[in-house]
Write a protein that holds these residues in place. Structure first.
Motif, PDB file in Angstrom:
ATOM      1  N   ALA A 116      40.384 -20.026  41.674  1.00  0.00           N
ATOM      2  CA  ALA A 116      40.959 -19.472  39.381  1.00  0.00           C
ATOM      3  C   ALA A 116      40.309 -21.171  39.362  1.00  0.00           C
ATOM      4  N   GLU A 117      40.146 -20.888  38.098  1.00  0.00           N
ATOM      5  CA  GLU A 117      40.181 -22.995  37.254  1.00  0.00           C
ATOM      6  C   GLU A 117      41.549 -22.450  37.078  1.00  0.00           C
ATOM      7  N   PHE A 118      42.235 -22.324  36.829  1.00  0.00           N
ATOM      8  CA  PHE A 118      43.448 -23.891  36.161  1.00  0.00           C
ATOM      9  C   PHE A 118      43.509 -24.567  37.673  1.00  0.00           C
ATOM     10  N   GLN A 119      43.328 -23.126  39.569  1.00  0.00           N
ATOM     11  CA  GLN A 119      43.620 -24.005  40.373  1.00  0.00           C
ATOM     12  C   GLN A 119      42.764 -25.192  41.413  1.00  0.00           C
ATOM     13  N   LEU A 120      41.081 -25.301  39.789  1.00  0.00           N
ATOM     14  CA  LEU A 120      40.295 -26.497  40.150  1.00  0.00           C
ATOM     15  C   LEU A 120      41.029 -27.738  39.340  1.00  0.00           C
ATOM     16  N   THR A 121      41.747 -27.551  37.642  1.00  0.00           N
ATOM     17  CA  THR A 121      42.824 -28.188  37.327  1.00  0.00           C
ATOM     18  C   THR A 121      43.151 -29.094  37.781  1.00  0.00           C
ATOM     19  N   GLN A 122      44.178 -27.741  39.025  1.00  0.00           N
ATOM     20  CA  GLN A 122      45.381 -28.851  39.736  1.00  0.00           C
ATOM     21  C   GLN A 122      44.768 -29.844  40.382  1.00  0.00           C
ATOM     22  N   MET A 123      43.732 -29.308  41.140  1.00  0.00           N
ATOM     23  CA  MET A 123      42.782 -29.795  42.651  1.00  0.00           C
ATOM     24  C   MET A 123      42.488 -31.407  41.668  1.00  0.00           C
ATOM     25  N   GLU A 124      42.147 -31.521  40.601  1.00  0.00           N
ATOM     26  CA  GLU A 124      41.041 -32.421  39.772  1.00  0.00           C
ATOM     27  C   GLU A 124      42.632 -33.418  39.440  1.00  0.00           C
ATOM     28  N   ASP A 125      43.921 -33.048  40.066  1.00  0.00           N
ATOM     29  CA  ASP A 125      44.599 -34.336  39.266  1.00  0.00           C
ATOM     30  C   ASP A 125      45.430 -34.604  40.824  1.00  0.00           C
ATOM     31  N   ILE A 126      45.651 -33.935  41.523  1.00  0.00           N
ATOM     32  CA  ILE A 126      45.635 -34.168  42.869  1.00  0.00           C
ATOM     33  C   ILE A 126      44.959 -35.265  43.507  1.00  0.00           C
ATOM     34  N   LEU A 127      43.357 -34.832  42.860  1.00  0.00           N
ATOM     35  CA  LEU A 127      42.278 -35.834  43.685  1.00  0.00           C
ATOM     36  C   LEU A 127      42.666 -37.189  43.374  1.00  0.00           C
ATOM     37  N   ARG A 128      43.230 -36.757  41.590  1.00  0.00           N
ATOM     38  CA  ARG A 128      43.139 -38.427  41.269  1.00  0.00           C
ATOM     39  C   ARG A 128      44.683 -39.273  41.510  1.00  0.00           C
ATOM     40  N   GLY A 129      45.230 -38.509  41.980  1.00  0.00           N
ATOM     41  CA  GLY A 129      46.898 -39.083  42.494  1.00  0.00           C
ATOM     42  C   GLY A 129      46.440 -39.990  44.143  1.00  0.00           C
ATOM     43  N   SER A 130      45.443 -38.784  44.706  1.00  0.00           N
ATOM     44  CA  SER A 130      45.502 -39.253  45.751  1.00  0.00           C
ATOM     45  C   SER A 130      44.320 -40.888  46.262  1.00  0.00           C
ATOM     46  N   LEU A 131      43.168 -40.737  45.251  1.00  0.00           N
ATOM     47  CA  LEU A 131      42.708 -41.767  44.707  1.00  0.00           C
ATOM     48  C   LEU A 131      43.683 -43.128  43.990  1.00  0.00           C
TER      49      LEU A 131
END
Length: 160
Positions: free
Chosen positions: A52-67
């Protein structure tokens, strides 16, 4: 004469670690249990897959945190548009590597407008700054840190 290079690079190994950490975090998060969601890497590009689209926005935040945890500036991350295929949606993430010619010209203009006694020249996808005093070069670094540029900068090859 002292000199240094202004570059914008993302370490491939560090980027891979950040993606691996993001994938592990997806496996342990409660809201992603039983969901087909993952990060796939191809060089300095990554693709996020989810249901789902909302999961992609959450994944984007997860990736930012990992970076951020891996000392990669999130400004280097360029997120593409969402695409849907089948029962999954995906988004592409591109890491900016190297300075574009427009940004190089902007950096050189910024240095010349500061009236510091240094010379700057564009060399491919980096800018070399040369001056008589080490203090002038450090002032250039401080000036560029304060400037709001759309890409993170690193300073390497410092020679005295």
């Amino acid at each position: 004469m002292p000199s240094f290079d202004i570059v914008s690079e993302v370490d491939l190994h560090t980027f891979t670690n950040a993606l691996d950490q993001s994938n592990r975090l997806l496996d342990t998060r409660f809201d992603f249990r039983g969901v087909e969601a993952s990060f796939k890497r191809d060089g300095l590009n990554a693709t996020m897959f989810a249901e789902a689209e909302f999961q992609l926005t959450q994944m984007e935040d997860i990736l930012r945190g990992s970076l951020i945890k891996n000392q990669i500036d999130p400004k280097a991350m360029e997120v593409g548009d969402m695409e849907g295929f089948g029962k999954q949606v995906k988004k592409s993430v591109t890491m900016k590597n190297g300075l574009e010619s427009d940004l190089c010209r902007k950096i050189v203009k910024l240095i010349k407008d500061s009236k510091l006694k240094v010379q700057s020249q564009i060399q491919g996808d980096q800018v070399r700054v040369t001056g008589k005093k080490r203090d002038d070069l450090q002032q250039v670094m401080a000036l560029l840190r304060e400037a709001d540029l759309e890409q993170p900068l690193q300073y390497n090859n410092f020679r005295d």
